[in-house]
Design a protein around this motif. Structure first.
Motif, mmCIF file in Angstrom:
data_model
loop_
_atom_site.group_PDB
_atom_site.id
_atom_site.type_symbol
_atom_site.label_atom_id
_atom_site.label_comp_id
_atom_site.label_asym_id
_atom_site.label_seq_id
_atom_site.Cartn_x
_atom_site.Cartn_y
_atom_site.Cartn_z
ATOM 1 N N UNK A 1 14.347 23.774 69.664
ATOM 2 C CA UNK A 1 13.246 24.158 68.782
ATOM 3 C C UNK A 1 13.238 23.295 67.528
ATOM 4 N N UNK A 2 14.401 23.068 66.952
ATOM 5 C CA UNK A 2 14.484 22.288 65.719
ATOM 6 C C UNK A 2 14.097 20.828 65.954
ATOM 7 N N UNK A 3 14.539 20.250 67.048
ATOM 8 C CA UNK A 3 14.226 18.847 67.335
ATOM 9 C C UNK A 3 12.738 18.639 67.581
ATOM 10 N N UNK B 1 19.850 36.640 61.283
ATOM 11 C CA UNK B 1 20.306 35.853 62.424
ATOM 12 C C UNK B 1 20.359 34.370 62.081
ATOM 13 N N UNK B 2 21.486 33.731 62.380
ATOM 14 C CA UNK B 2 21.697 32.337 62.011
ATOM 15 C C UNK B 2 20.747 31.398 62.751
ATOM 16 N N UNK B 3 20.532 31.624 64.049
ATOM 17 C CA UNK B 3 19.667 30.740 64.831
ATOM 18 C C UNK B 3 18.217 30.830 64.356
ATOM 19 N N UNK B 4 17.752 32.039 64.086
ATOM 20 C CA UNK B 4 16.386 32.208 63.590
ATOM 21 C C UNK B 4 16.220 31.548 62.226
ATOM 22 N N UNK B 5 17.232 31.684 61.365
ATOM 23 C CA UNK B 5 17.165 31.082 60.038
ATOM 24 C C UNK B 5 17.070 29.571 60.118
ATOM 25 N N UNK B 6 17.812 28.973 61.030
ATOM 26 C CA UNK B 6 17.814 27.519 61.154
ATOM 27 C C UNK B 6 16.443 26.991 61.577
ATOM 28 N N UNK B 7 15.789 27.683 62.516
ATOM 29 C CA UNK B 7 14.449 27.263 62.947
ATOM 30 C C UNK B 7 13.435 27.467 61.830
ATOM 31 N N UNK B 8 13.539 28.575 61.113
ATOM 32 C CA UNK B 8 12.627 28.829 59.994
ATOM 33 C C UNK B 8 12.731 27.737 58.940
ATOM 34 N N UNK B 9 13.942 27.273 58.680
ATOM 35 C CA UNK B 9 14.112 26.187 57.713
ATOM 36 C C UNK B 9 13.449 24.902 58.201
ATOM 37 N N UNK B 10 13.503 24.663 59.507
ATOM 38 C CA UNK B 10 12.829 23.491 60.065
ATOM 39 C C UNK B 10 11.310 23.625 59.948
ATOM 40 N N UNK C 1 9.767 25.199 57.557
ATOM 41 C CA UNK C 1 9.470 24.969 56.148
ATOM 42 C C UNK C 1 9.383 23.472 55.861
ATOM 43 N N UNK C 2 10.302 22.692 56.430
ATOM 44 C CA UNK C 2 10.319 21.252 56.192
ATOM 45 C C UNK C 2 9.063 20.563 56.702
ATOM 46 N N UNK C 3 8.365 21.183 57.637
ATOM 47 C CA UNK C 3 7.179 20.565 58.234
ATOM 48 C C UNK C 3 5.905 20.838 57.446
ATOM 49 N N UNK C 4 5.954 21.670 56.410
ATOM 50 C CA UNK C 4 4.736 22.130 55.732
ATOM 51 C C UNK C 4 4.667 21.654 54.295
ATOM 52 N N UNK C 5 3.444 21.359 53.854
ATOM 53 C CA UNK C 5 3.218 20.993 52.449
ATOM 54 C C UNK C 5 3.294 22.209 51.542
ATOM 55 N N UNK C 6 2.883 23.383 52.042
ATOM 56 C CA UNK C 6 2.955 24.625 51.277
ATOM 57 C C UNK C 6 3.603 25.698 52.146
ATOM 58 N N UNK C 7 4.306 26.617 51.506
ATOM 59 C CA UNK C 7 4.993 27.689 52.226
ATOM 60 C C UNK C 7 4.475 29.029 51.729
ATOM 61 N N UNK C 8 3.901 29.812 52.653
ATOM 62 C CA UNK C 8 3.389 31.141 52.337
ATOM 63 C C UNK C 8 4.294 32.172 53.008
ATOM 64 N N UNK C 9 4.887 33.038 52.208
ATOM 65 C CA UNK C 9 5.770 34.083 52.721
ATOM 66 C C UNK C 9 4.987 35.387 52.844
#
Length: 304
Positions: free
Chosen positions: A145-147, A174-183, A185-193
């Motif tokens: 998912x991250x790649x 969950x560590x795996x879910x957190x890692x994908x969420x961070x990826x 975030x890196x793909x977006x110009x703005x982050x809406x929570x």
């Protein structure tokens, strides 16, 4: 009920035992003192603190009205022809159902539930990540998912989580879910929570979106007695996060704060115990002008 479902809302408990939420809240506090459950804003969960995560069946029954209102407001932020990423969660699933009506939209997601909500939208292109299926929340996680997100760039990301504090930002258990969420975030110009008031003030194990990365928070209006949620909203606003209160949209006050970083001279007014609702929605004149422009833009989008 908590043992059977993993989590339960105060509203549901009050309905089942036919009493008030005030009484239920007092009883839940007593059960927590005995170590039988952990209290959460708006409900209770099995003991487990930072490491326990409720599954989709449990989450889908918590704060449903609030999640619907949040999704309505979040969908109004998306324009025709945009490309966005949408993370996993019950709130983002509600958002996806509304995004199905936005023509020319491209949605990148790791959530099977989001993809399912958009499956029959003939004017929306859905791009799914790779990865390994995590059955508890129907999300694709792991290195695959991250790649698949590397090199991606979209206008904004919509993410939810298990907890939100001004100190650590958005977090999940969950560590795996957190890692994908961070990826994502890196793909977006703005982050809406997207986080209802029951998440405010709750801190879980793995950070996903630091506060200084959050562009906007879409939430609902905390109950008058919920001082902790109101305090967290104030602290987030002080750090420059734009706060959009879904419950205030119907009354015409869409944004509690529209300032850009580092505009801290116009913090979100905090509703204190016993204070009238109007005080929460008060704002400087410059802020109201920005709100009016935002409402006009949203109204124009809806007409189109």
């Amino acid at each position: 009920m908590v043992r059977a479902n993993g989590a339960v809302s105060l509203r549901e408990l009050a309905r089942v035992v036919q009493t008030s939420e005030v009484t239920v809240r007092r009883d839940v506090r007593a059960l927590e003192a005995e170590g039988l459950l952990d209290r959460r804003h708006g409900g209770a969960v099995l003991p487990g603190g930072f490491t326990r995560e409720s599954g989709f069946p449990q989450k889908s029954h918590l704060a449903t009205a609030e999640k619907t209102a949040i999704a309505d407001v979040a969908a109004s932020l998306v324009e025709e022809g945009e490309a966005v990423v949408v993370g996993a969660g019950t709130t983002t699933q509600e958002l996806a159902r509304r995004l199905a009506r936005v023509p020319g939209l491209t949605v990148v997601t790791n959530s099977l539930l989001v993809a399912q909500a958009l499956a029959h939208a003939n004017r929306v292109e859905v791009v799914m990540t790779g990865g390994t299926l995590r059955g508890s929340n129907y999300a694709l996680v792991g290195s695959g998912a991250e790649q698949s997100l590397q090199g991606l760039r979209v206008s904004r990301a919509f993410l939810s989580g298990s907890g939100l504090t001004a100190e650590r930002g958005l977090s999940t258990s969950n560590m795996l879910s957190a890692s994908v969420d961070r990826a994502l975030v890196q793909a977006a110009a703005e982050v809406v929570v997207l986080a209802d008031h029951t998440k405010l003030g709750t801190d879980t194990m793995f950070q996903t979106v630091p506060t200084d990365v959050m562009t906007r928070l879409v939430t609902d209006e905390p109950p008058p007695h919920d001082d902790r949620a109101a305090t967290e909203l104030q602290a987030l606003a002080d750090q420059g996060v734009q706060i959009t209160v879904a419950g205030a949209a119907a009354a015409g006050a869409v944004d509690g704060m529209q300032g850009r970083r580092p505009r801290r001279e116009s913090p979100l007014p905090v509703q204190r115990r016993g204070a009238p609702t109007a005080q929460l929605r008060s704002a400087p004149a410059s802020m109201l002008e920005q709100q009016a422009g935002e409402r006009a833009r949203v109204a124009d989008m809806r007409r189109r």
